[in-house]
Motif scaffolding. Structure first.
Motif, PDB file in Angstrom:
ATOM      1  N   LYS A   1       0.933  -1.161   0.133  1.00 28.62           N
ATOM      2  CA  LYS A   1      -0.121  -0.024   0.069  1.00 28.62           C
ATOM      3  C   LYS A   1       0.888   1.477   0.071  1.00 28.62           C
ATOM      4  O   LYS A   1       0.290   2.288  -0.421  1.00 28.62           O
ATOM      5  CB  LYS A   1      -0.705   0.002   1.262  1.00 28.62           C
ATOM      6  N   SER A   2       2.103   1.055   0.345  1.00 27.52           N
ATOM      7  CA  SER A   2       2.913   2.321   0.380  1.00 27.52           C
ATOM      8  C   SER A   2       3.268   2.593  -0.923  1.00 27.52           C
ATOM      9  O   SER A   2       3.563   4.024  -1.103  1.00 27.52           O
ATOM     10  CB  SER A   2       4.403   2.027   1.300  1.00 27.52           C
ATOM     11  N   VAL A   3       3.087   1.990  -1.829  1.00 31.42           N
ATOM     12  CA  VAL A   3       3.749   2.107  -3.375  1.00 31.42           C
ATOM     13  C   VAL A   3       2.503   2.307  -4.079  1.00 31.42           C
ATOM     14  O   VAL A   3       2.347   2.896  -5.335  1.00 31.42           O
ATOM     15  CB  VAL A   3       4.583   1.398  -3.984  1.00 31.42           C
TER      16      VAL A   3
ATOM     17  N   THR B   1       9.432  -6.540  -6.305  1.00 27.62           N
ATOM     18  CA  THR B   1       8.280  -6.775  -5.825  1.00 27.62           C
ATOM     19  C   THR B   1       7.256  -5.532  -6.100  1.00 27.62           C
ATOM     20  O   THR B   1       6.427  -5.426  -6.059  1.00 27.62           O
ATOM     21  CB  THR B   1       8.084  -7.662  -4.513  1.00 27.62           C
ATOM     22  N   LEU B   2       7.830  -4.516  -5.192  1.00 24.83           N
ATOM     23  CA  LEU B   2       7.373  -3.001  -5.505  1.00 24.83           C
ATOM     24  C   LEU B   2       7.108  -2.816  -6.557  1.00 24.83           C
ATOM     25  O   LEU B   2       6.181  -1.887  -6.738  1.00 24.83           O
ATOM     26  CB  LEU B   2       7.898  -2.137  -4.238  1.00 24.83           C
ATOM     27  N   GLY B   3       8.245  -2.739  -7.390  1.00 24.64           N
ATOM     28  CA  GLY B   3       8.156  -2.548  -8.682  1.00 24.64           C
ATOM     29  C   GLY B   3       6.894  -3.020  -9.528  1.00 24.64           C
ATOM     30  O   GLY B   3       6.312  -2.410 -10.352  1.00 24.64           O
TER      31      GLY B   3
ATOM     32  N   HIS C   1       3.978  -1.594 -11.515  1.00 18.31           N
ATOM     33  CA  HIS C   1       3.791  -1.830 -12.851  1.00 18.31           C
ATOM     34  C   HIS C   1       2.259  -2.212 -13.141  1.00 18.31           C
ATOM     35  O   HIS C   1       1.718  -1.484 -14.179  1.00 18.31           O
ATOM     36  CB  HIS C   1       4.520  -3.217 -13.207  1.00 18.31           C
ATOM     37  N   TYR C   2       1.834  -2.819 -12.348  1.00 23.00           N
ATOM     38  CA  TYR C   2       0.356  -3.483 -12.670  1.00 23.00           C
ATOM     39  C   TYR C   2      -0.760  -2.211 -12.247  1.00 23.00           C
ATOM     40  O   TYR C   2      -1.733  -2.312 -12.885  1.00 23.00           O
ATOM     41  CB  TYR C   2      -0.008  -4.737 -12.056  1.00 23.00           C
ATOM     42  N   ALA C   3      -0.388  -1.589 -11.239  1.00 21.51           N
ATOM     43  CA  ALA C   3      -1.492  -0.460 -10.935  1.00 21.51           C
ATOM     44  C   ALA C   3      -1.426   0.329 -12.167  1.00 21.51           C
ATOM     45  O   ALA C   3      -2.517   0.865 -12.668  1.00 21.51           O
ATOM     46  CB  ALA C   3      -0.902   0.448  -9.869  1.00 21.51           C
ATOM     47  N   GLU C   4      -0.350   0.922 -12.678  1.00 25.61           N
ATOM     48  CA  GLU C   4      -0.285   1.543 -13.969  1.00 25.61           C
ATOM     49  C   GLU C   4      -1.178   0.981 -15.274  1.00 25.61           C
ATOM     50  O   GLU C   4      -1.868   1.575 -15.902  1.00 25.61           O
ATOM     51  CB  GLU C   4       1.075   1.824 -14.447  1.00 25.61           C
ATOM     52  N   LYS C   5      -0.809  -0.386 -15.394  1.00 22.66           N
ATOM     53  CA  LYS C   5      -1.734  -1.238 -16.368  1.00 22.66           C
ATOM     54  C   LYS C   5      -2.899  -1.194 -16.161  1.00 22.66           C
ATOM     55  O   LYS C   5      -3.686  -0.941 -17.160  1.00 22.66           O
ATOM     56  CB  LYS C   5      -0.815  -2.761 -16.317  1.00 22.66           C
ATOM     57  N   TYR C   6      -3.310  -1.494 -15.245  1.00 24.83           N
ATOM     58  CA  TYR C   6      -4.998  -1.436 -14.746  1.00 24.83           C
ATOM     59  C   TYR C   6      -5.337   0.046 -14.965  1.00 24.83           C
ATOM     60  O   TYR C   6      -6.632   0.148 -15.751  1.00 24.83           O
ATOM     61  CB  TYR C   6      -5.324  -1.816 -13.375  1.00 24.83           C
ATOM     62  N   SER C   7      -4.709   0.989 -14.483  1.00 20.36           N
ATOM     63  CA  SER C   7      -5.273   2.471 -14.515  1.00 20.36           C
ATOM     64  C   SER C   7      -5.409   2.759 -15.847  1.00 20.36           C
ATOM     65  O   SER C   7      -6.274   3.666 -16.276  1.00 20.36           O
ATOM     66  CB  SER C   7      -4.509   3.235 -13.757  1.00 20.36           C
TER      67      SER C   7
END
Length: 242
Positions: A31-33, A113-115, A119-125
């Motif tokens: 959640k920090s990233v 792992t944080l990357g 990565h997937y947050a940007e992909k979903y967004s």
């Protein structure tokens, strides 16, 4: 940069990741990233406390081919025509079982792992709005306890999130009809992605498939996977499979 994604619709990571049993990222670190992440407890609370809408809760992830096809086709059509005063969609974008390996300075593939979360947050967004989904209906979900579990996660989750009382059913093999007779406990047909649940305002789960288990020849139920929003005969079992 070479990026290799490991994951799958069966809810398990790639073999190397599974064997290594790397230290699981905590929810707080994830959640920090990505501040939009919600925990399983938070997600359950959102759904359970929504007594205003009929609801669709759809779990998916970015590397699951059936998920991508559903989101691009059937679910997209279902979402586009839903009456927002009656129905609410909870589109749960998963961050479990997704692992991105990148080469280090020596060329060895390692996981950031944080990357991966970023990565997937940007992909979903980017991807979901391009398909017509409103991000207010999208929930980024991560649960550390799901990462290396050897038991299913969706059956116990459904029991927390919905009213899933045992049903009384038997199979009449000659007539192919379901008849009231024996109580069969609830379980999801499968424990991987995608998962589609439909429930009424009181969180009573719609189930319309009764499926014999090949190993025990008993029955199991799965949530309704018909892509419609009809409320007529919501609890009627309509299909039988052998």
């Amino acid at each position: 940069m070479i990026v290799v994604s490991l994951g799958g619709c069966n809810g398990s990571a790639g073999e190397d990741i599974a064997q290594e049993k790397a230290e699981v990222l905590s929810f707080e670190s994830a959640k920090s990233v990505e501040p939009q992440l919600v925990s399983t407890d938070e997600l359950v609370k959102l759904v359970v406390e929504d007594t205003t809408h009929w609801k669709v809760v759809y779990f998916f992830d970015a590397v699951c081919k059936p998920c991508r096809e559903h989101l691009q086709k059937e679910l997209r059509e279902m979402y586009a025509r839903h009456d927002t005063t009656q129905w609410r969609f909870y589109l749960v974008a998963g961050f479990n079982w997704l692992h991105v390996l990148t080469p280090d300075e020596k060329g060895n593939l390692v996981e950031d792992t944080l990357g991966t979360i970023k990565h997937y947050a940007e992909k979903y967004s980017k991807w979901l709005p391009s398909l017509g989904y409103d991000m207010k209906d999208v929930y980024f979900h991560y649960d550390p306890t799901w990462e290396h579990t050897e038991t299913g996660v969706f059956t116990p989750l459904a029991k927390r999130m919905f009213v899933v009382k045992p049903s009384s059913i038997e199979i009449d093999e000659k007539s192919s009809n379901c008849a009231v007779n024996e109580e069969i406990p609830f379980r999801c047909k499968m424990e991987g992605m995608p998962q589609l649940f439909k429930a009424d305002r009181h969180n009573r789960l719609q189930m319309n498939l009764c499926v014999p288990l090949s190993d025990t020849l008993k029955l199991a139920y799965e949530p309704n996977n018909d892509y419609n929003l009809d409320t007529i005969e919501f609890y009627q079992l309509k299909k039988l499979f052998y």
